[in-house]
Write a protein that holds these residues in place. Structure first.
Motif, PDB file in Angstrom:
ATOM      1  N   LYS A 158      19.611  71.677  50.373  1.00 21.67           N
ATOM      2  CA  LYS A 158      20.865  71.156  49.834  1.00 21.67           C
ATOM      3  C   LYS A 158      20.781  69.635  49.687  1.00 21.67           C
ATOM      4  CE  LYS A 158      25.745  72.062  50.585  1.00 21.67           C
ATOM      5  NZ  LYS A 158      26.545  71.160  51.410  1.00 21.67           N
ATOM      6  N   PRO A 159      21.157  69.098  48.529  1.00 25.40           N
ATOM      7  CA  PRO A 159      21.206  67.646  48.385  1.00 25.40           C
ATOM      8  C   PRO A 159      22.365  67.064  49.211  1.00 25.40           C
ATOM      9  CG  PRO A 159      21.468  68.759  46.254  1.00 25.40           C
ATOM     10  CD  PRO A 159      21.580  69.794  47.315  1.00 25.40           C
ATOM     11  N   TRP A 160      22.433  65.731  49.265  1.00 29.03           N
ATOM     12  CA  TRP A 160      23.446  65.075  50.084  1.00 29.03           C
ATOM     13  C   TRP A 160      24.783  65.026  49.351  1.00 29.03           C
ATOM     14  CZ3 TRP A 160      23.670  59.168  51.487  1.00 29.03           C
ATOM     15  CH2 TRP A 160      24.486  58.995  52.614  1.00 29.03           C
ATOM     16  N   LEU A 211      17.965  54.326  39.097  1.00 29.96           N
ATOM     17  CA  LEU A 211      18.176  55.681  39.607  1.00 29.96           C
ATOM     18  C   LEU A 211      19.581  55.858  40.173  1.00 29.96           C
ATOM     19  CD1 LEU A 211      17.196  58.508  40.464  1.00 29.96           C
ATOM     20  CD2 LEU A 211      16.402  57.484  42.600  1.00 29.96           C
ATOM     21  N   THR A 254      13.319  60.746  51.777  1.00 31.91           N
ATOM     22  CA  THR A 254      12.783  59.705  50.894  1.00 31.91           C
ATOM     23  C   THR A 254      13.898  59.038  50.113  1.00 31.91           C
ATOM     24  OG1 THR A 254      10.804  61.038  50.657  1.00 31.91           O
ATOM     25  CG2 THR A 254      11.067  59.220  49.115  1.00 31.91           C
ATOM     26  N   LEU A 255      14.877  59.828  49.677  1.00 27.70           N
ATOM     27  CA  LEU A 255      16.033  59.263  48.963  1.00 27.70           C
ATOM     28  C   LEU A 255      16.772  58.277  49.858  1.00 27.70           C
ATOM     29  CD1 LEU A 255      17.941  59.572  46.366  1.00 27.70           C
ATOM     30  CD2 LEU A 255      19.332  60.998  47.852  1.00 27.70           C
ATOM     31  N   MET A 298      16.321  70.770  46.772  1.00 25.28           N
ATOM     32  CA  MET A 298      15.793  69.489  47.229  1.00 25.28           C
ATOM     33  C   MET A 298      15.309  69.632  48.661  1.00 25.28           C
ATOM     34  SD  MET A 298      17.833  65.939  47.409  1.00 25.28           S
ATOM     35  CE  MET A 298      16.979  64.413  47.158  1.00 25.28           C
ATOM     36  N   SER A 299      14.067  69.379  48.908  1.00 23.64           N
ATOM     37  CA  SER A 299      13.522  69.542  50.251  1.00 23.64           C
ATOM     38  C   SER A 299      14.054  68.451  51.166  1.00 23.64           C
ATOM     39  CB  SER A 299      11.990  69.429  50.211  1.00 23.64           C
ATOM     40  OG  SER A 299      11.622  68.085  49.958  1.00 23.64           O
ATOM     41  N   GLN A 313      12.331  66.583  53.027  1.00 25.99           N
ATOM     42  CA  GLN A 313      11.475  65.409  52.892  1.00 25.99           C
ATOM     43  C   GLN A 313      11.908  64.546  51.710  1.00 25.99           C
ATOM     44  OE1 GLN A 313       9.312  64.415  55.226  1.00 25.99           O
ATOM     45  NE2 GLN A 313       9.400  62.589  53.938  1.00 25.99           N
ATOM     46  N   ALA A 314      12.258  65.221  50.621  1.00 28.78           N
ATOM     47  CA  ALA A 314      12.720  64.475  49.445  1.00 28.78           C
ATOM     48  C   ALA A 314      14.023  63.752  49.766  1.00 28.78           C
ATOM     49  CB  ALA A 314      12.920  65.422  48.266  1.00 28.78           C
ATOM     50  N   TYR A 321      26.227  61.443  48.574  1.00 28.22           N
ATOM     51  CA  TYR A 321      25.394  60.481  47.844  1.00 28.22           C
ATOM     52  C   TYR A 321      26.203  59.653  46.860  1.00 28.22           C
ATOM     53  CZ  TYR A 321      21.781  59.024  44.428  1.00 28.22           C
ATOM     54  OH  TYR A 321      20.984  58.331  43.563  1.00 28.22           O
TER      55      TYR A 321
END
Lengths: 463, 51
Positions: A144-146, A202, A235-236, A228-229, A231-232, A149
């Motif tokens: 799951k993405p944030w 971005l 990194t974000l 979205m992992s 780890q990704a 964000y």
């Protein structure tokens, strides 16, 4: 016993804050029981509190709850003075942003994530930013993405980028946009050179485009099965940290940037003024002092010798920034620099004008310092002395104020390009105007100058 | 989630995820290479007179 609602706390279904007899409590609702217990058990709470990133709390009895929804009640450490992002300097907003990202990174390491990244979840305590929303954490779901964000970009990254690359005064946009500066607006206001920076492209420019492009779609149709992992995501977050850290602002070039070095005080005069201020404050027995027009906080630090908390207000972003940098460098506790235009102070804001408190509603202070200020208000802003006195009375029970006569070089400078239409601006006129609202306890001349320092107390209880 | 994350923001993260994963791997590789050389040649880089 009845509880008092805090009007700004209603959006989050997991719980809310309220007061009982002046003490702040946070109710945790049944719906949030699992995430809350998991958060406490995971060690994340202990880690964040130990490192001073999150306010500690005590669990108290359910009988102190506000409604029947309560699963638990906690009593968090109280914040000495509530301030808002539109009152912070560049550095304060930057540190609040970095705090949020640091917490998110640590949360992810323990399989948690922040449910929101509102700048209003951060407060300054003992000179440092700290997260106050204990219920902001939920278990991280793989892939799951944030959720927060966009909120982070609009509340933190975009204002900071505008302040750094366009003009520091862009920070005041946060007063109009309580949810953060909209990405599309910010993208349009940013200078062209920001299109060269990958981070800004971005998180702001592309982000603004994506919001427009996918406005009507659902995530599943747009993402076409991709996720979205963790780890990704980490990194974000690190990329956001780098972007925030990389933003710089030279605290100079504003009207008052060079005041402390550039004023007309001799050393003896400064010392005499300082000693008087300290002795009056000692007499007042003040715990909370508001220093109005504090510039870089020279007299705030004098006040700090006597009072545990000094809120150091100034109109000039460079002055507030320098003040804050000193607080941070010397790890000073008890001094809180904030941006304030006394002629247009922070109003009550938000839904029903009740979510964010006005300046007056966050007072009164025990003592107010108005040093080297009166001439700017009375002459610089055409404010009648009596009106100034009336407002100052609402701010605090005791007042230490410096009268700056027309013979003073600073006042002469103010009158350089305009006719003197201030017949009432004299020492007698000043005393008369203030006597309507204050009792003048004592006064003394400042050595080597024609200025006078007054110690006054309010005539009527603050309304 | 009680705030609206908005579709665009979620999609952007997912779209960026691929690039971000590559960046993460590149950083790890770079760090590994740096570490390898530090271990392999611990003192070679010390010029005489340099502290």
């Amino acid at each position: 016993m009845a509880w008092q609602a805090i009007e700004g706390s209603f959006r989050d279904p997991s719980g809310f804050v309220y007061t009982r007899d002046g003490t702040l409590f946070r109710q945790v609702n049944h719906s949030f029981r699992q995430p809350f217990e998991a958060f406490l058990a995971s060690g994340l709470y202990d880690e964040l509190v130990r490192d001073g990133l999150l306010v500690p709390h005590e669990q108290v009895g359910l009988e102190l709850a506000a409604t029947n929804d309560a699963y638990a009640v906690i009593r968090p450490e109280q914040i000495a003075f509530i301030s808002y992002p539109y009152e912070w300097s560049f550095g304060q907003l930057q540190d609040a942003a970095l705090l949020t990202l640091e917490i998110q990174e640590r949360a992810l390491a323990r399989a948690f994530t922040l449910r929101d990244s509102s700048a209003y979840n951060v407060q300054f305590q003992s000179g440092r930013p700290v997260l106050i929303d204990t219920l902001s954490f939920e278990p991280y779901v793989d892939g799951k993405p944030w959720d927060a964000y966009k909120q982070f970009c609009e509340q933190f990254l975009l204002p900071l980028t505008l302040m750094s690359t366009r003009d520091v005064r862009c920070g005041t946009l946060l007063r109009s946009y309580l949810d953060g500066i909209p990405l599309d607006l910010g993208s349009r206001l940013l200078p062209r050179r920001t299109w060269v920076s990958p981070g800004t492209v971005l998180h702001i420019h592309l982000h603004a485009w994506a919001r427009g492009r996918y406005a009507g779609s659902s995530v599943s149709s747009a993402a076409k099965g991709r996720s979205m992992s963790r780890q990704a995501l980490v990194t974000l977050i690190r990329g956001l940290k780098g972007a925030v850290r990389g933003l710089k602002w030279r605290a100079a070039g504003t009207e008052w940037a060079d005041y402390t070095e550039d004023n007309n005080y001799t050393q003896a005069a400064s010392r005499s003024k300082r000693d008087l201020v300290v002795s009056y404050l000692r007499e007042a027995g003040a715990n909370v002092v508001w220093d109005l027009g504090a510039n870089t906080g020279e007299y705030s630090r004098a006040a700090r010798e006597v009072a545990p908390l000094v809120v150091s207000f100034d109109l000039d972003p460079a002055a507030v920034e320098r003040n804050y940098r000193r607080v941070r460098a010397e790890q000073e506790t008890g001094i809180l620099p904030l941006l304030l235009d006394l002629t247009n102070p922070s109003p009550a804001q938000g839904w029903a004008g009740q979510e964010r408190l006005s300046l007056v509603e966050r007072g009164p202070a025990d003592a107010v310092l108005a040093l080297a200020l009166i001439h700017h208000l009375a002459i610089g802003h055409n404010l009648p002395l009596e009106k100034i006195a009336a407002y100052l009375r609402r701010l605090g029970g005791r007042l230490i104020i410096e009268f700056v006569p027309k013979s003073d070089s600073q006042v002469k400078r103010l009158l350089l390009s305009r006719p003197d239409i201030f017949p009432a601006y004299t020492k007698d006129g000043f005393e008369q105007a203030f006597a309507c609202h204050f009792r003048i306890e004592s006064s003394a001349p400042i050595e080597n100058s024609e200025r006078w320092l007054y110690y006054m107390s309010s005539r009527r209880p603050n309304g | 989630m009680y705030i609206d994350p908005t579709t665009g923001s979620l999609v952007l993260q997912i779209l960026a995820a691929g690039v971000l994963s590559v960046m993460a791997m590149a950083t790890r590789v770079r760090e590994a290479v740096k570490h390898f050389f530090k271990v392999l040649v611990p003192r070679r880089n010390r010029w005489p007179g340099k502290q």
